[in-house]
Design a protein around this motif. Sequence first.
Motif, PDB file in Angstrom:
ATOM      1  N   ALA A 197      -3.342  -8.263   3.198  1.00 45.87           N
ATOM      2  CA  ALA A 197      -2.087  -7.594   3.525  1.00 45.87           C
ATOM      3  C   ALA A 197      -0.886  -8.381   3.030  1.00 45.87           C
ATOM      4  CB  ALA A 197      -1.992  -7.372   5.028  1.00 45.87           C
ATOM      5  N   SER A 198      -0.926  -9.720   3.144  1.00 47.18           N
ATOM      6  CA  SER A 198       0.224 -10.512   2.717  1.00 47.18           C
ATOM      7  C   SER A 198       0.434 -10.399   1.213  1.00 47.18           C
ATOM      8  CB  SER A 198       0.045 -11.979   3.117  1.00 47.18           C
ATOM      9  OG  SER A 198      -1.095 -12.534   2.476  1.00 47.18           O
ATOM     10  N   ALA A 199      -0.667 -10.363   0.448  1.00 48.98           N
ATOM     11  CA  ALA A 199      -0.546 -10.215  -1.003  1.00 48.98           C
ATOM     12  C   ALA A 199       0.005  -8.842  -1.351  1.00 48.98           C
ATOM     13  CB  ALA A 199      -1.903 -10.435  -1.671  1.00 48.98           C
ATOM     14  N   ASP A 200      -0.466  -7.803  -0.651  1.00 49.92           N
ATOM     15  CA  ASP A 200       0.051  -6.460  -0.895  1.00 49.92           C
ATOM     16  C   ASP A 200       1.528  -6.374  -0.535  1.00 49.92           C
ATOM     17  OD1 ASP A 200      -2.231  -5.415  -1.951  1.00 49.92           O
ATOM     18  OD2 ASP A 200      -2.893  -4.414  -0.137  1.00 49.92           O
ATOM     19  N   VAL A 211      16.997   6.336   5.956  1.00 47.23           N
ATOM     20  CA  VAL A 211      15.699   6.809   5.482  1.00 47.23           C
ATOM     21  C   VAL A 211      14.685   5.696   5.740  1.00 47.23           C
ATOM     22  CG1 VAL A 211      14.394   7.659   3.488  1.00 47.23           C
ATOM     23  CG2 VAL A 211      16.852   8.108   3.659  1.00 47.23           C
ATOM     24  N   LEU A 212      13.484   6.053   6.200  1.00 48.33           N
ATOM     25  CA  LEU A 212      12.438   5.060   6.439  1.00 48.33           C
ATOM     26  C   LEU A 212      11.256   5.352   5.527  1.00 48.33           C
ATOM     27  CD1 LEU A 212      11.412   2.637   8.093  1.00 48.33           C
ATOM     28  CD2 LEU A 212      10.513   4.263   9.780  1.00 48.33           C
ATOM     29  N   THR A 213      10.943   4.394   4.660  1.00 46.90           N
ATOM     30  CA  THR A 213       9.808   4.513   3.740  1.00 46.90           C
ATOM     31  C   THR A 213       8.735   3.532   4.178  1.00 46.90           C
ATOM     32  OG1 THR A 213      11.218   5.199   1.900  1.00 46.90           O
ATOM     33  CG2 THR A 213       9.071   4.239   1.339  1.00 46.90           C
ATOM     34  N   VAL A 214       7.543   4.056   4.421  1.00 42.98           N
ATOM     35  CA  VAL A 214       6.447   3.264   4.974  1.00 42.98           C
ATOM     36  C   VAL A 214       5.314   3.174   3.956  1.00 42.98           C
ATOM     37  CG1 VAL A 214       4.837   2.995   6.902  1.00 42.98           C
ATOM     38  CG2 VAL A 214       7.082   4.074   7.270  1.00 42.98           C
ATOM     39  N   VAL A 215       4.887   1.958   3.663  1.00 43.11           N
ATOM     40  CA  VAL A 215       3.777   1.701   2.743  1.00 43.11           C
ATOM     41  C   VAL A 215       2.592   1.257   3.594  1.00 43.11           C
ATOM     42  CG1 VAL A 215       2.991   0.353   0.762  1.00 43.11           C
ATOM     43  CG2 VAL A 215       5.400   1.023   0.955  1.00 43.11           C
ATOM     44  N   THR A 216       1.515   2.045   3.570  1.00 47.07           N
ATOM     45  CA  THR A 216       0.433   1.827   4.525  1.00 47.07           C
ATOM     46  C   THR A 216      -0.846   2.504   4.064  1.00 47.07           C
ATOM     47  OG1 THR A 216      -0.247   2.209   6.823  1.00 47.07           O
ATOM     48  CG2 THR A 216       1.146   3.880   5.825  1.00 47.07           C
ATOM     49  N   ASN A 217      -1.969   2.074   4.613  1.00 45.00           N
ATOM     50  CA  ASN A 217      -3.217   2.809   4.453  1.00 45.00           C
ATOM     51  C   ASN A 217      -3.623   3.466   5.765  1.00 45.00           C
ATOM     52  OD1 ASN A 217      -4.103   2.578   1.631  1.00 45.00           O
ATOM     53  ND2 ASN A 217      -4.001   0.384   2.020  1.00 45.00           N
ATOM     54  N   LEU A 228       4.777  -5.254  -2.807  1.00 42.20           N
ATOM     55  CA  LEU A 228       5.851  -4.330  -2.437  1.00 42.20           C
ATOM     56  C   LEU A 228       7.216  -4.971  -2.655  1.00 42.20           C
ATOM     57  CD1 LEU A 228       6.989  -1.721  -1.247  1.00 42.20           C
ATOM     58  CD2 LEU A 228       6.711  -2.743   1.032  1.00 42.20           C
ATOM     59  N   GLN A 229       7.373  -6.229  -2.242  1.00 45.29           N
ATOM     60  CA  GLN A 229       8.652  -6.912  -2.423  1.00 45.29           C
ATOM     61  C   GLN A 229       8.979  -7.073  -3.915  1.00 45.29           C
ATOM     62  OE1 GLN A 229      10.720  -7.398   0.072  1.00 45.29           O
ATOM     63  NE2 GLN A 229       9.159  -6.583   1.443  1.00 45.29           N
ATOM     64  N   THR A 230       7.952  -7.293  -4.727  1.00 40.72           N
ATOM     65  CA  THR A 230       8.157  -7.376  -6.179  1.00 40.72           C
ATOM     66  C   THR A 230       8.599  -6.022  -6.722  1.00 40.72           C
ATOM     67  OG1 THR A 230       6.517  -9.131  -6.402  1.00 40.72           O
ATOM     68  CG2 THR A 230       7.037  -7.879  -8.384  1.00 40.72           C
ATOM     69  N   TRP A 231       7.947  -4.950  -6.255  1.00 37.43           N
ATOM     70  CA  TRP A 231       8.346  -3.611  -6.684  1.00 37.43           C
ATOM     71  C   TRP A 231       9.800  -3.337  -6.301  1.00 37.43           C
ATOM     72  CZ3 TRP A 231      10.225   0.501  -3.884  1.00 37.43           C
ATOM     73  CH2 TRP A 231      10.451   1.671  -4.628  1.00 37.43           C
ATOM     74  N   LEU A 260      -2.951   1.410  -4.674  1.00 36.99           N
ATOM     75  CA  LEU A 260      -2.964   0.281  -3.757  1.00 36.99           C
ATOM     76  C   LEU A 260      -2.733   0.708  -2.314  1.00 36.99           C
ATOM     77  CD1 LEU A 260      -0.799  -2.348  -5.722  1.00 36.99           C
ATOM     78  CD2 LEU A 260      -3.298  -2.272  -5.536  1.00 36.99           C
ATOM     79  N   ALA A 261      -1.776   1.607  -2.094  1.00 41.75           N
ATOM     80  CA  ALA A 261      -1.453   2.025  -0.731  1.00 41.75           C
ATOM     81  C   ALA A 261      -0.739   3.360  -0.767  1.00 41.75           C
ATOM     82  CB  ALA A 261      -0.562   0.990  -0.038  1.00 41.75           C
ATOM     83  N   ASP A 262      -0.841   4.106   0.341  1.00 43.48           N
ATOM     84  CA  ASP A 262      -0.101   5.350   0.479  1.00 43.48           C
ATOM     85  C   ASP A 262       1.334   5.053   0.890  1.00 43.48           C
ATOM     86  OD1 ASP A 262      -2.346   6.985  -0.061  1.00 43.48           O
ATOM     87  OD2 ASP A 262      -3.044   6.734   2.000  1.00 43.48           O
ATOM     88  N   VAL A 263       2.223   5.994   0.580  1.00 45.81           N
ATOM     89  CA  VAL A 263       3.640   5.837   0.915  1.00 45.81           C
ATOM     90  C   VAL A 263       4.147   7.158   1.486  1.00 45.81           C
ATOM     91  CG1 VAL A 263       5.937   5.247   0.047  1.00 45.81           C
ATOM     92  CG2 VAL A 263       3.900   4.232  -1.020  1.00 45.81           C
TER      93      VAL A 263
END
Length: 216
Positions: free
Chosen positions: A3-6, A69-75, A10-13, A208-211
């Motif tokens: 999770a920390s790497a993912d 707006v709230l954008t959530v990156v998650t599985n 996200l922070q890089t994106w 990698l993950a759903d958004v």
Amino acid sequence: MGASADNELLQTWIAGWTACRGYEPHDDGRTTSVLLTDQQNQTEHFLFEPDTDQFLELARETKQDPTRVLTVVTNRAQDLLDAAAPLRMRVTDRQQSLMSVDMHGQDVEDPRAPGDGFTLERSSEGTCRRVTVHADGLLAARGSVSVVGDFAVYDRIVTEEGFRRRGLGSYVMRALTAGVLEDDVTTGLLMASADGRALYEFLGWRHLADVFVIRG
């Protein structure tokens, strides 16, 4: 990948996305927030893989603020959306995807235009490179990519209405890639819409993950 790497991805994106759009990201302790200066000064908050209580806390705050707006990156997208159902939030996009690709397998050659009459123009500003495709003076397609360390962050790969289904999306992606590989990047990142995901998978990208995105 953990999770920390993912979350680092996200922070890089976010860093690459904001660089090409002229935004400034801010870490406010719970989320990364971005003032969308070209969208009526709305503020988009990004939340990575939250637990349910954390997500609901931010969702309630979002509901109370029409500029937020709230954008959530998650599985766990469906679990979180189910938990938020009593809040009656507006889900404006639930089918985005954070995706990546190994840049070592990408083509370094400039791509061939998908037909006669298309002209490709390149420009750059800071870490952001852009390509635009015109046909007989009309804008047909465009896209941008920003370099963040070893990463290439792609954004706004857009084909105009009258030019779709002609291979211009692939053409723009390959043109951006051929240019950005000069910077020795190793990994590509992007946030794909539901419509775009098939194109990127065809080009070798992986999910990698759903958004999903919610508003008040």
